[in-house]
Structures are given as C-alpha cells and as structure tokens.
Design an enzyme around this catalytic site. Structure first.
Site, PDB file in Angstrom:
ATOM      1  N   CYS A   2       0.816  -1.202   0.000  1.00 13.69           N
ATOM      2  CA  CYS A   2       0.000   0.000   0.000  1.00 13.69           C
ATOM      3  C   CYS A   2       0.852   1.255   0.000  1.00 13.69           C
ATOM      4  O   CYS A   2       2.072   1.219   0.040  1.00 13.69           O
ATOM      5  CB  CYS A   2      -0.903   0.017   1.237  1.00 13.69           C
ATOM      6  SG  CYS A   2      -1.838  -1.516   1.467  1.00 13.69           S
ATOM      7  N   ARG A  50      -4.762   1.148  -1.144  1.00 10.05           N
ATOM      8  CA  ARG A  50      -4.640  -0.288  -0.887  1.00 10.05           C
ATOM      9  C   ARG A  50      -4.400  -1.104  -2.145  1.00 10.05           C
ATOM     10  O   ARG A  50      -5.096  -0.938  -3.143  1.00 10.05           O
ATOM     11  CB  ARG A  50      -5.910  -0.810  -0.192  1.00 10.05           C
ATOM     12  CG  ARG A  50      -5.780  -2.273   0.238  1.00 10.05           C
ATOM     13  CD  ARG A  50      -7.086  -2.828   0.780  1.00 10.05           C
ATOM     14  NE  ARG A  50      -6.908  -4.159   1.349  1.00 10.05           N
ATOM     15  CZ  ARG A  50      -7.880  -5.011   1.607  1.00 10.05           C
ATOM     16  NH1 ARG A  50      -9.137  -4.672   1.360  1.00 10.05           N
ATOM     17  NH2 ARG A  50      -7.631  -6.205   2.121  1.00 10.05           N
ATOM     18  N   LEU A  51      -3.408  -1.996  -2.065  1.00 13.08           N
ATOM     19  CA  LEU A  51      -3.224  -3.097  -3.000  1.00 13.08           C
ATOM     20  C   LEU A  51      -3.610  -4.353  -2.240  1.00 13.08           C
ATOM     21  O   LEU A  51      -2.904  -4.769  -1.320  1.00 13.08           O
ATOM     22  CB  LEU A  51      -1.773  -3.175  -3.495  1.00 13.08           C
ATOM     23  CG  LEU A  51      -1.422  -4.343  -4.415  1.00 13.08           C
ATOM     24  CD1 LEU A  51      -2.230  -4.280  -5.699  1.00 13.08           C
ATOM     25  CD2 LEU A  51       0.070  -4.366  -4.723  1.00 13.08           C
ATOM     26  N   ASN A  75       1.541  -0.134   5.627  1.00 10.10           N
ATOM     27  CA  ASN A  75       2.060  -0.635   4.357  1.00 10.10           C
ATOM     28  C   ASN A  75       2.978  -1.796   4.660  1.00 10.10           C
ATOM     29  O   ASN A  75       3.972  -1.631   5.376  1.00 10.10           O
ATOM     30  CB  ASN A  75       2.836   0.489   3.632  1.00 10.10           C
ATOM     31  CG  ASN A  75       3.624  -0.007   2.439  1.00 10.10           C
ATOM     32  OD1 ASN A  75       3.221  -0.955   1.775  1.00 10.10           O
ATOM     33  ND2 ASN A  75       4.746   0.632   2.166  1.00 10.10           N
ATOM     34  N   GLY A  76       2.667  -2.989   4.145  1.00  4.58           N
ATOM     35  CA  GLY A  76       3.580  -4.107   4.350  1.00  4.58           C
ATOM     36  C   GLY A  76       2.871  -5.428   4.571  1.00  4.58           C
ATOM     37  O   GLY A  76       1.688  -5.591   4.258  1.00  4.58           O
ATOM     38  N   GLU A  77       3.622  -6.360   5.108  1.00  3.93           N
ATOM     39  CA  GLU A  77       3.116  -7.691   5.449  1.00  3.93           C
ATOM     40  C   GLU A  77       3.743  -8.142   6.765  1.00  3.93           C
ATOM     41  O   GLU A  77       4.972  -8.093   6.916  1.00  3.93           O
ATOM     42  CB  GLU A  77       3.460  -8.725   4.369  1.00  3.93           C
ATOM     43  CG  GLU A  77       2.922  -8.430   2.979  1.00  3.93           C
ATOM     44  CD  GLU A  77       1.427  -8.676   2.845  1.00  3.93           C
ATOM     45  OE1 GLU A  77       0.826  -9.205   3.816  1.00  3.93           O
ATOM     46  OE2 GLU A  77       0.863  -8.340   1.787  1.00  3.93           O
ATOM     47  N   ASP A 100      -3.561  -8.721   8.724  1.00  2.00           N
ATOM     48  CA  ASP A 100      -2.460  -8.396   9.621  1.00  2.00           C
ATOM     49  C   ASP A 100      -2.540  -6.967  10.146  1.00  2.00           C
ATOM     50  O   ASP A 100      -1.971  -6.656  11.182  1.00  2.00           O
ATOM     51  CB  ASP A 100      -1.119  -8.640   8.932  1.00  2.00           C
ATOM     52  CG  ASP A 100      -0.980  -7.958   7.580  1.00  2.00           C
ATOM     53  OD1 ASP A 100      -1.990  -7.440   7.070  1.00  2.00           O
ATOM     54  OD2 ASP A 100       0.133  -7.950   7.030  1.00  2.00           O
ATOM     55  N   SER A 363      11.776 -12.185  -4.341  1.00  4.88           N
ATOM     56  CA  SER A 363      13.051 -11.840  -4.967  1.00  4.88           C
ATOM     57  C   SER A 363      14.200 -12.366  -4.115  1.00  4.88           C
ATOM     58  O   SER A 363      14.018 -12.747  -2.951  1.00  4.88           O
ATOM     59  CB  SER A 363      13.181 -10.324  -5.144  1.00  4.88           C
ATOM     60  OG  SER A 363      13.652  -9.716  -3.952  1.00  4.88           O
TER      61      SER A 363
END
Length: 644
Positions: A2, A50-51, A75-77, A100, A363
């Site tokens: 995000c 938001r994504l 923003n994140g995981e 989360d 990655s």
C-alpha cells in the site's frame, strides 16, 4: 502492499484539511489502486491506498480498534500475524477481520511501543491512540518499506510512503540540502536518514518514532540492529543444513496470498535459491519472470531458463533492447530524489513483466549483503590484510603519494589500474571502503563542485555517513564491519529503494525472504570464514545449495543487472548527455564547476576515460531537477503512471 500518508498537529488539535490529505493520498495511487480511505479528526489525518493481497473482502484502511480509540494506516506484510492473532485473542482481544493490519492495532493496545519487537515482516505504519494522545510510526528492521516525514513551519508533522506525498503539502520547504548533494555524488543515492531536501527525513530501518500532541520532541529510537554476535561453534555440515532449513521457512511464510504469486529469476545464486525453495514448498509450478537482453554481454536469460527447466516453473521471459534508455524522466519522477543506479531500468522492466502474471513476487535481494557476495568484499579484505602489516604513518606516506601521482588508466588492463588501490591503502578500513564504493572519489567531487558550493559544505564529506555507522557497529571484524556498513547504506538506500519504487509503480508486491530478520540475525552470527573463504563469496550458501542447483549456476561469475552506459554515452545518448550535463538546468543550480563537467563529457566521448557512472549521476540529477524540483509535486506525481 500500500501507500500511506498522514498529518499530525504537534501544537494541539487544529482542523486537518481533508481535501489536502486526499490529494496527498492520491499522489501514491499507483501503490494501491484497489481502494482508498481517509480518516480525519481534530489534530489527526490519515490516508491509505490499498493493493489487496490478504483478506480481500475486508481489511480496508484506515482501520480502528473496537471502540475507535486507535486507528492505523499501514504498508507491508506481517508474516507471523496468525500466531500473534491467536496470542492476542488469548489476551482478550476481539478481531473483526483476518488481516495483519488489525493485529498491529491490538498489538499496540497490548504491548505499546514494544509491539514492533513482535512483528516479523516488512512494514511501515502510522498509528494514532486518542486515549494516550500518542502518534506512533515505525519502519521494519531492514528498511524494505519506506517512510518519509517532515515538519511544516506551522507545526504540522507530515509523513508518507513516498516523498511525493510529503512534498505535496504546501507547508513543507523545498530547499536542496547541500550535504545531501555531496552524499548523492558519492553514493549514487541519498543515504538514510537524510533526503535531498532540508527538513525532510527518512525514518531509518529498525527505528520507531513516538510523538505527543503539544510537544515538539521528534527523536526516532532504534529498536533493532543486526547483532553480528558470533554464535556457538558449528560444523560446516550443520551450518549448511540449518541454513537451508531457515531459508525454506523464510520462503514458506512468504507464500501466503489470495492473489497470483511468483518469483523473479535472474539465474544468479540468490534468486535461483529462492525459486528452488518455492518449488519444494508449493504443490503447483512456480511462476517465474526473467528479462533477456539483446546484447549477450548483459544477458543472463539462459541461466534463468536452466533453473526454470530444472524446477518445472511456468517461466515468462521478455527481451529488452539494450538501448532501453527512454525511462530516464520516468525514473526521476518515480524516485522523487536523485537516484543513480542504472539497474533501475531493467528492474522497472522485470516488474512490468511480472505484473502481467502475478500480484506478489519473491526476490533474492539481500543475499550479497548477508553472505558476503560482492567482489568488493574480497578486494577490501585483501587491502586490509596489507594495511595490517604496515604502520599507518608509512601507509599514508607511501600509498598516499602513489595514489596522488599514479595515472588514472581506465583503458588499461586491471593490473595496471592501481590508482584507486593505492588511494584506498593509504586510509583505514572504513575510509578505504568508502573510497572503493564511491561513485566519484573525493578528488573528483572536489573538482565537480564550484567554490561557492564547497563553502556551503564547510568541509563536510560523505564519508561521515559510514563513519557514523561504524561507531555504532556491534563488530570490529573487517568483513562483518563492511557488511554492516552496506546494510546501513547500500541495502536500504539503493537496493531496496530501487525494488520498492519499481514494483509499486506497477502495483506489484515484492517479498524478500533473504532479508527475514531472524535469518539475517542467524547468518550474522556465523564465522566470517563461512561467508567468504578462499576468495569465494557466499561460501556456505553455495555449499548448502549444491544438492539443489547446478555448479555452473552456483560458481559462475556474478553478472548483475547491468546497462551499457559507456556505449550509450558515446552513441545514441551522446547528444542528450552533452545537452543535460552542460545545459542550463545544472548551470542554474550554482553547484557545479562547468569546466570539469565539460572535461568529463569530452574525455568520455573521445574514449580517453570512462566517466559513464559519474555522467549517469549527473544525467539523473538534471532529470530530477526538471521533473520534480522545478515543478510542483502536484504536477509531477500523476505522470508516474505514464509508463514508457
């Protein structure tokens, strides 16, 4: 993944301009095209793009606790959110979502500022607790996710995922920072916590910031650092086994998603290792994405195809022309400040390709810093071995003199290009490493800047960035020290910045298992000899991977995402370089020594010297000035979405 923005009134509880907040939020639309949300109350405004990745039907932000007293944008995981959710339920907390984001809210209620110690993942968030009048921001341990902030002249604290969100606020000053300019032309980026603008900061990796209404105290505190504390002695066989187990676990927890998932595959050791681990964890073929180049000197696609075939991946390749330089202005707008890593071009293209197939990609970033994969580590240790044998006074006298008078012979075979080595040997480890990695040497920067600008610097040198980190280093081992310096500078300032902006420009989430902080902590405790041995970087990693990857993948020369700058600047970009470097935009800054700029352009065009990296840094600085600094951020930001 995000984009977040916010405004906090440090002086009290004034009304927040909701329209301004919405416009700040929209500058980052590309980071989260699925949904947007705003919250304002007296003294506080929060915005979110938001994504959607997890819990697609809920989890909209800003998100509140049960009674609405705590609100967050994030923003994140957080990869361990399910375990934390179970623990928090046992503590009496009630959850309305499966995401989360809500875990962070309840973790704050339960543990306060110490909540960040519980999170395993990549994150940047801003949180408001109305009961305690506390505004809290935090950034993940390695700096995978960005967070910028500034104070306005009237006491408003402004933050955003990207600097364009901060700079949209009319109260934020737009004055270039001379120290940041010096740092940019040394490193090729502006290292944390500075930005190109005075008064605008990056929250450093592993730091949090707690603000109180009515206070002017803005002092970030560090909550984590790479320990580099040697673990108990371990055999090579045991180290190999545990390393693979930890890699698999770091990959496994990053496979949770409700959208298509895949991986970047360059054919190098790190990305191949991640794909191998993914293939062993998933019941279906891995989606892999690679970029091929028309110039075989820069093309690794054959190695990537070999790994893809070995693990039966659904492999997607696109060929990029080596004259792919039309992105210069797009990149300038994307990064918001000068950024001179030319591999941003192929990184942008591979993210563009990946987004056609997946929404989340894993990655291999971080392996070189963790496991001593860069060739410069080997060279630096060889120099340090020689330094240790000679008194400092003798080194400075002998090698300093040789470095000053030995000719710069870019055209000659490597054995005769000793000027940089002599200059490095005359310095200590930290100064020598800075000299080795600098985009432009001290002498070049001395000539680059005019007298007036050098007076503004008041003797400041960009080496102070590394010296500052070295004083806080938990280790004095030479290899560990330079790894630590890279983890504080090059990793967040260059590598992770590049990947975040390139991926978010295409609404693609990138996850980096080799930067799982538990894995990083464990690797940092291994003996340096298991990372670099006999001139072989990533020694223990490559041994551990031998049952999983071919030797010609593990032990071939490192290639990297390179671009043919030297050829471009003598060919198709020749006139553009000359016009940009010697044109009115740079001249108007009052920063540069025009005669030296002309010398670099002329000597590079003639082939007498290779000034491709310095000229690229000047080209990108000029593009930044035209596309970002000279216009309004409001005008510049939307054009990011115009993909070249």
């Amino acid at each position: 993944m995000c984009g977040i923005v916010g405004i906090f009134d440090m002086r009290g509880e004034r009304e927040i301009n909701r329209q301004l907040l919405a416009q700040m939020n929209e500058t980052q639309h590309h980071r989260g095209p699925d949904e947007g949300g705003l919250h304002t109350e007296l003294g506080v405004g929060l915005g979110h793009r938001r994504l959607s990745i997890i819990d697609l039907s809920s989890g909209q932000q800003p998100l509140f606790n049960e009674d609405g007293s705590v609100v967050i944008v994030y923003n994140g995981e957080i990869y361990n959110f399910r375990e934390l959710m179970e623990e928090l339920v046992q503590c009496g907390h009630q959850f309305r979502t499966r995401c989360d984001t809500e875990v962070i809210v309840h973790a704050w209620e339960e543990w306060g500022e110490a909540c960040v110690d519980r999170f395993r993942g990549m994150f940047a968030f801003g949180l408001w607790d109305r009961r305690t009048k506390t505004f809290f921001l935090a950034r993940d341990r390695l700096g995978i996710k960005p967070l910028y902030y500034a104070m306005t002249l009237d006491g408003m604290f402004v933050f955003a995922s990207e600097m364009k969100g901060v700079m949209f606020h009319p109260g934020v000053r737009r004055e270039l920072d001379p120290l940041a300019v010096e740092e940019y032309f040394a490193y090729g980026y502006v290292p944390e916590p500075r930005t190109i603008y005075q008064g605008v900061c990056k929250l450093p990796p592993g730091y949090a910031l707690a603000l109180k209404s009515g206070s002017n105290d803005i002092r970030p505190r560090q909550y984590w650092d790479v320990p580099f504390k040697l673990s108990e002695p371990v055999s090579e066989a045991d180290a190999e086994h545990e390393l693979m187990e930890r890699l698999r676990e770091a990959v496994r927890i990053r496979l949770v998603a409700e959208v298509p998932l895949g991986a970047f595959l360059s054919g190098g050791v790190d990305s191949s290792a991640v794909v191998a681990a993914m293939a062993q964890e998933l019941d279906e073929p891995v989606n892999t994405c690679s970029i091929a180049f028309t110039d075989p000197a820069f093309d690794e696609s054959g190695h990537a195809a070999k790994v893809a075939s070995l693990y039966g991946t659904r492999h997607h390749v696109e060929t990029v022309e080596n004259d792919d330089y039309d992105l210069i202005d797009t990149l300038a707008r994307l990064y918001d400040e000068p950024y001179a890593d030319s591999s941003a071009i192929p990184t942008y293209r591979v993210c563009q390709l990946a987004k056609k197939r997946v929404t989340v990609a894993l990655s291999g970033d971080g392996g070189d810093e963790n496991l001593a994969g860069y060739r410069r580590y080997r060279f630096t240790l060889a120099e340090q071995h020689l330094r240790d044998k000679l008194p400092a006074g003798l080194r400075r006298g002998v090698f300093g003199t040789l470095g000053r008078y030995y000719p710069k012979a870019d055209w000659a075979p490597r054995i005769f290009r000793a000027k940089t080595t002599f200059e490095s040997l005359s310095r200590d480890l930290v100064d020598g490493y800075f000299h080795n990695v600098s985009l432009m040497s001290d002498g070049m920067r001395e000539r680059l800047f005019n007298h007036g600008f050098r007076r503004q610097l008041q003797g400041y040198s960009a080496v102070e960035v590394m010296r500052g980190h070295a004083t806080k280093s938990p280790t004095d081992d030479p290899l560990s020290m330079i790894q630590y310096l890279d983890m504080k500078t090059y990793l967040p300032g260059d590598i992770l910045t590049k990947v975040d902006r390139a991926s978010m420009a295409h609404a693609l989430e990138v996850r980096v298992p080799l930067l799982d902080h538990k894995l990083v902590e464990w690797i940092s405790g291994l003996p340096p000899s298991l990372k670099l041995q006999g001139g072989e970087g990533k020694y223990i990693f490559k041994k551990a991977l031998q049952p999983h990857l071919p030797r010609d993948i593990l032990y071939r020369n490192k290639m990297g995402f390179a671009t043919p700058l030297a050829r471009w600047f003598r060919g198709p970009l020749r006139q553009r370089v000359r016009s940009a470097v010697l044109g009115p935009t740079l001249a108007a800054t009052g920063i540069f020594n025009h005669s030296y700029l002309k010398e670099m352009v002329d000597q590079h065009e003639s082939g007498r010297r290779d000034y491709s990296a310095p000229l690229w840094s000047l080209l990108m600085f000029e593009a930044f000035l035209r596309n970002v600094h000279q216009g309004t951020v409001a005008d510049a930001a939307p054009s990011i979405l115009q993909v070249a």
